[in-house]
Write an enzyme that holds these catalytic residues in place. Structure first.
Site, PDB file in Angstrom:
ATOM      1  N   ASP A 221      -2.343   9.103  -9.864  1.00  0.00           N
ATOM      2  CA  ASP A 221      -1.605  10.518  -9.417  1.00  0.00           C
ATOM      3  C   ASP A 221      -2.368  11.304  -8.580  1.00  0.00           C
ATOM      4  O   ASP A 221      -1.912  11.846  -7.392  1.00  0.00           O
ATOM      5  CB  ASP A 221      -0.837  11.149 -10.344  1.00  0.00           C
ATOM      6  CG  ASP A 221      -1.376  11.314 -11.736  1.00  0.00           C
ATOM      7  OD1 ASP A 221      -2.805  10.896 -11.603  1.00  0.00           O
ATOM      8  OD2 ASP A 221      -1.114  12.074 -12.570  1.00  0.00           O
ATOM      9  N   ASP A 249       0.283   1.538   1.424  1.00  0.00           N
ATOM     10  CA  ASP A 249       1.290   2.025   2.195  1.00  0.00           C
ATOM     11  C   ASP A 249       1.271   3.599   2.428  1.00  0.00           C
ATOM     12  O   ASP A 249       1.172   3.985   3.607  1.00  0.00           O
ATOM     13  CB  ASP A 249       2.885   1.892   1.579  1.00  0.00           C
ATOM     14  CG  ASP A 249       3.386   0.494   1.886  1.00  0.00           C
ATOM     15  OD1 ASP A 249       2.459  -0.512   2.047  1.00  0.00           O
ATOM     16  OD2 ASP A 249       4.718   0.377   2.015  1.00  0.00           O
TER      17      ASP A 249
HETATM   18 MG    MG Z   1       3.820  -3.542  -0.305  1.00  0.00          MG
END
Ligand code: MG
Ligand code: NAI
Ligand code: COI
Length: 373
Positions: A221, A249
């Site tokens: 986190d 990503d």
């Molecule tokens: Mg992926």
């Protein structure tokens, strides 16, 4: 030299971007006198449509017999929007990774100077970012036992990791760090998860063998936040399957677009190269998707085959396309100019084949235009 390359275009934009990577490989083959023998194979939704199986045995066999695999992407809204479908495109990719033992997924993230203005993040935060994410790819929750209770009210996804699974990628991550800025950050959730505690213990032990590399720990986190606040603190990130999928990503925002991020997936016997993005179904067939992640995956493939100069030729062509602004609409430059997927591929191939000359051809096309070429 002669190499057999399995090509799995897949679904959505997969075929379009893979075609551009093949153009770059063909230009390399012509320029450097190599023969690349492509063996095309199906996987994903298109394979289900044709054979009922997301990973036909023929595809697996072609991959096993090849020197390297170039993969586009899989996935289709007809499955994404149908959670009860039992046969799914993603099962093909997961099974391929498992069957070929592709346990080490490397996802390089860098802030290209030419694209810094495209990132929503501030220049002083991202300039100079250079991260190698080492994501474990054949274990963890993606491969655990999946269950749905008979009354369909409770679902279960098991997550397990063995010391062996953790160790083999850890060694590769530390060896990579030795050739970089000598720092490994293990991203986990060891305050909560038993699997993460095994990662910490195993990685801590292995780190003792690499005294020139420092080891840091971050909970996932916090790592997600640090990626946006201060990405330059990272050199090699080592992490498990699910966390690596998510933070890579996220990290693509630093580069300006997910359409730029390439990856290698390495096992003891096979190696596969693919963009980190998915099948981007909204762009399918429109000739607008960014092919650079696929083209840079082809460069990683060449590097894996020992063709360093050839890999660099592709990388130089990509850099040149960014300098000239011959890019797709996700990273269009200030003049609002964008090129189509295929034109970017043409430019890259042309630049590899002709080097300096191709500037002129494309500068002419570029000049005075604000629409897609
Ligand atoms: Mg992926
Ligand atoms: N390795 C693979 O084959 C992967 C497959 N998938 C599958 O892909 C399908 C779509 O998933 P999404 O979550 O929408 O992820 P996605 O990565 O396909 O697209 C997410 C967003 O990223 C951008 N994007 C992706 N690729 C791009 C490119 N080449 N050029 C420019 N922009 C690009 C677009 O804005 C798009 O809306 C799903 O079926 C999913 O399961 C998702 C991730 C990886
Ligand atoms: C589609 C999934 C199986 C994997 C994924 O998102 C990825 O590998 O990036």
């Amino acid at each position: 030299m002669k190499f057999t390359i399995a090509v799995i275009p897949g679904d959505g934009i997969g075929p379009e971007v893979t075609n551009q990577a093949k153009k770059a490989l063909n230009a390399v083959a012509d320029t450097y006198n190599h023969v690349f023998l492509y063996k095309e194979a199906q996987m994903g939704a298109c394979a289900i449509d044709e054979t009922g199986n997301p990973l036909p045995e023929e595809t697996l066999n072609i991959c096993k017999k090849s020197d390297a695999i170039l993969f586009g992407a899989i996935g289709d809204p007809k499955y994404d929007n149908n959670p009860t479908a039992t046969v799914r495109p993603e099962q093909g990719l997961l099974r391929l990774r498992k069957e070929l033992g592709l346990y080490c997924n490397v996802r390089p993230v860098k802030a290209y100077d030419q694209l810094i203005a495209n990132s929503p993040l501030k220049e002083e935060i991202i300039k100079g970012t250079d991260i190698a994410i080492f994501r474990e790819l054949t274990g963890g929750i993606y491969f655990g036992i999946k269950e749905l209770s008979d009354d369909k009210q409770v679902a279960f996804d098991g997550c397990s990791y063995s010391v062996e699974e953790i160790s083999r990628i850890t060694h590769l991550a530390f060896q990579a760090a030795q050739n970089r800025r000598k720092k490994v950050t293990l991203v986990d959730k060891a305050n909560v998860l038993e699997t993460s505690r095994l990662w910490r213990k195993t990685v801590t032990e292995i780190a003792k063998k690499y005294k020139d590399v420092s080891l840091e720990f971050l909970f996932v986190d916090n790592a997600a936040m640090q990626m946006i606040l201060n990405p330059k603190q990272f050199d090699v990130i080592l992490t498990e399957n699910l966390f690596g999928d998510i933070i890579s990503d996220e990290a693509s925002v630093i580069g300006g677009s997910i359409g730029l991020l390439a990856s290698s997936s390495i096992g003891d016997k096979s190696a596969l190269f693919e963009p980190i993005h998915g099948s981007f179904p909204q762009a399918k067939g429109k000739d607008v998707a960014n092919p650079l992640a696929s083209i840079l995956s082809a460069a990683m493939l060449l590097e894996h085959l020992g063709l360093h100069e050839e890999a660099e030729a592709i990388e130089r062509a990509v850099e040149k396309s960014l300098v000239l602004g011959i890019t797709t609409e996700d990273i269009k430059n200030k003049s609002n100019f964008s090129a189509s997927t295929s034109k970017v591929g043409d430019f890259i191939a042309d630049y590899i084949s002709n080097q300096e000359d191709s500037n002129l051809n494309f500068m002419n096309i570029h000049a005075g235009q604000s629409t897609i070429i």
